[in-house]
Enzyme design. Structure first.
Site, short mmCIF file in Angstrom:
data_model
loop_
_atom_site.label_atom_id
_atom_site.label_comp_id
_atom_site.label_asym_id
_atom_site.label_seq_id
_atom_site.Cartn_x
_atom_site.Cartn_y
_atom_site.Cartn_z
N CYS A 217 27.76 1.51 40.67
CA CYS A 217 27.98 2.95 40.61
C CYS A 217 26.63 3.67 40.59
CB CYS A 217 28.79 3.32 39.37
SG CYS A 217 28.99 5.11 39.15
N CYS B 15 26.29 5.66 37.00
CA CYS B 15 26.14 5.01 35.69
C CYS B 15 25.72 3.55 35.78
CB CYS B 15 27.43 5.13 34.88
SG CYS B 15 28.83 4.22 35.57
N CYS C 233 34.91 4.17 39.80
CA CYS C 233 34.19 3.64 38.63
C CYS C 233 35.06 3.82 37.38
CB CYS C 233 32.85 4.36 38.46
SG CYS C 233 31.88 3.72 37.06
N CYS D 222 32.94 6.27 34.73
CA CYS D 222 32.61 7.68 34.97
C CYS D 222 33.53 8.23 36.05
CB CYS D 222 31.13 7.85 35.34
SG CYS D 222 30.69 7.23 36.97
N ASP E 198 12.94 -12.81 59.75
CA ASP E 198 13.45 -13.59 58.63
C ASP E 198 14.91 -13.96 58.93
OD1 ASP E 198 14.34 -14.65 56.26
OD2 ASP E 198 13.85 -12.91 55.03
#
Length: 444
Positions: free
Chosen positions: A207, A210, A229, A232, A357
């Site tokens: 999130c 939070c 979430c 929150c 990579d």
């Protein structure tokens, strides 16, 4: 238009004519010449165009192609960069190919733009609409983490605050920061809410308010879905355009409903339904009716290297570009729809355009392939050793894997195979090299 811009445009168009007439053409050199003469040439070229910028990690090319076909049903002058040349020079070259517009006539330019190139072109393009498809880990050596990629996209949007941002609502990242731009959202809403957890190795599921792990009522793939979430008020925004139903997923096509209207596209996979949804959303934003969008989708063709079907000596060969873990896993799921015995060809390069990579292949779900009806396996490319090791670790017997050193040898192996079905997974430069030789052999 200044004399300098005029000279730059003429020089670029002359170079384009020469390349088209005497060679196989070039997607970026004319743009490089024009930009060298006048660094501001793009602003002059886009003067009479309404611009749509499509950007994000995966799906830019097909989203652009579908959008163009949908818009053509209403608008007579639609310009795009169909070769996928999506950096500054290639975009300039695209406008050099455009016919001159009549006085008072306005065209629409639908442009696939590389995330890293946005900052170089956004001020000249002055888009009316940004389309944000998704953000996944991709070419870490170039872009860094997903948050760095989105910052590039957000900064470009902020530079044109009057432009609308049309974003994939199912990506938590696209709802993670405030923007001055108007926003609209598209996403999937095809299942009844239920609790589901993403894979533990998924990026972007914290999130942004939070920092707790997000929960999901629905999950399509990776970190995309109806997130919220528990700690929150952060949650997926309301959808302006939505997938209501996924009716059919096959190896060759997908059928689904958007806002209650049925559509079919000639490619498979949930990830391509996202691309169609994005294209639909752009077309509706620009006033195209659903029936016209449907007709445009019918006229769309497979984009080269993306589920491209090739006939090689009577064999049905399906070529798929792979470039990052999320895209790779979606292609592996797609290959899993194959019911016939087949030959698997996996080609891994690590040139700059591929990403130097190649550790990303270790996040691919190759283990799923152990249960696929694979009868022959061939690996090749600059990093063939690494590719062979990855497949061996996944459970494919080492003795059943043939490693070939050249693209000609790979094509010859396909030509001589006893299998009638072949699936090729290739990185970007490998795909281009493969297609070039296939053209020389008249297989394309």
């Amino acid at each position: 238009m200044t004399l300098r811009s005029n000279f730059a445009i003429n020089a670029g168009r002359f170079a384009l004519w020469g390349l088209t007439t005497f060679t196989r053409g070039g997607s970026s050199l004319p743009g490089k010449i024009a930009t060298t003469i006048d660094p501001n040439v793009l602003e002059a070229l886009t003067k009479n165009y309404k611009v749509v910028v499509i950007t994000g990690t995966n799906g830019k090319t097909l989203t652009t192609a579908l959008t163009v076909q949908a818009l053509k049903q209403k608008y007579p002058q639609v310009l795009t960069n169909p070769t996928g040349s999506n950096m500054q020079q290639g975009i300039v070259s695209t406008f050099l190919t455009a016919p001159n517009l009549k006085d008072g006539e306005q065209g629409i330019a639908v442009l696939e733009v590389d995330e890293g190139s946005l900052k170089h072109v956004v001020n000249a393009l002055k888009p009316e609409l940004f389309v944000h498809t998704n953000v996944f880990r991709d070419q870490m050596d170039r872009y860094g983490e997903i948050y760095s990629i989105y910052e590039l996209m957000a900064d470009a949007a902020k530079a044109v605050p009057n432009a609308t941002v049309l974003a994939n609502a199912d990506s938590p990242l696209f709802n993670s920061m405030e923007l001055p731009n108007p926003r609209e959202y598209f996403g999937f809403d095809h299942k009844v809410d239920h609790d589901v957890e993403p894979h533990y190795n998924t990026d972007g599921i914290l999130c942004p308010h939070c920092n707790n792990v997000l929960s999901y009522h629905n999950l399509t793939y990776a970190n995309l879905g109806k997130y919220y979430c528990k700690h929150c008020d952060f949650k997926r925004p309301n959808l302006d355009y939505s997938i209501n139903k996924v009716e059919e997923l096959t190896l060759t096509h997908s059928t689904f409903e958007i806002d209650g209207h049925s559509f079919t596209i000639p490619v498979a996979g949930l990830y391509n339904i996202y691309n169609a949804l994005a294209a639909y959303s752009v077309a509706r934003f620009l006033g195209v009716e659903p029936n016209d969008i449907r007709e445009g989708f019918k006229q769309a063709e497979r984009v080269f290297g993306r589920q491209e079907i090739i006939n090689i000596n009577g064999k049905k060969v399906l070529l798929n570009l792979v470039k990052n873990p999320v895209g790779l896993n979606q292609v592996i799921e797609l290959v899993g729809l194959e019911k016939n015995p087949f030959m698997l060809v996996s080609i891994l390069n690590n040139q700059y355009a591929d990403g130097t990579d190649v550790s990303w292949i270790w996040d691919g779900h190759y283990e799923q392939m152990v249960n696929f009806p694979i009868k022959e396996t061939v690996v090749g490319g600059m990093k063939a050793d690494e590719m062979k090791l990855r497949l061996t670790v996944a459970g494919i017997p080492e003795e059943s894997i043939t490693q070939l050193n050249s693209m000609n040898d790979i094509i010859e192996a396909i030509e001589n195979s006893s299998e009638e079905h072949v699936h090729i997974l290739a990185t970007y430069t490998a795909m281009l090299e493969l297609r070039k030789i296939l053209q020389e052999k008249n297989h394309l």
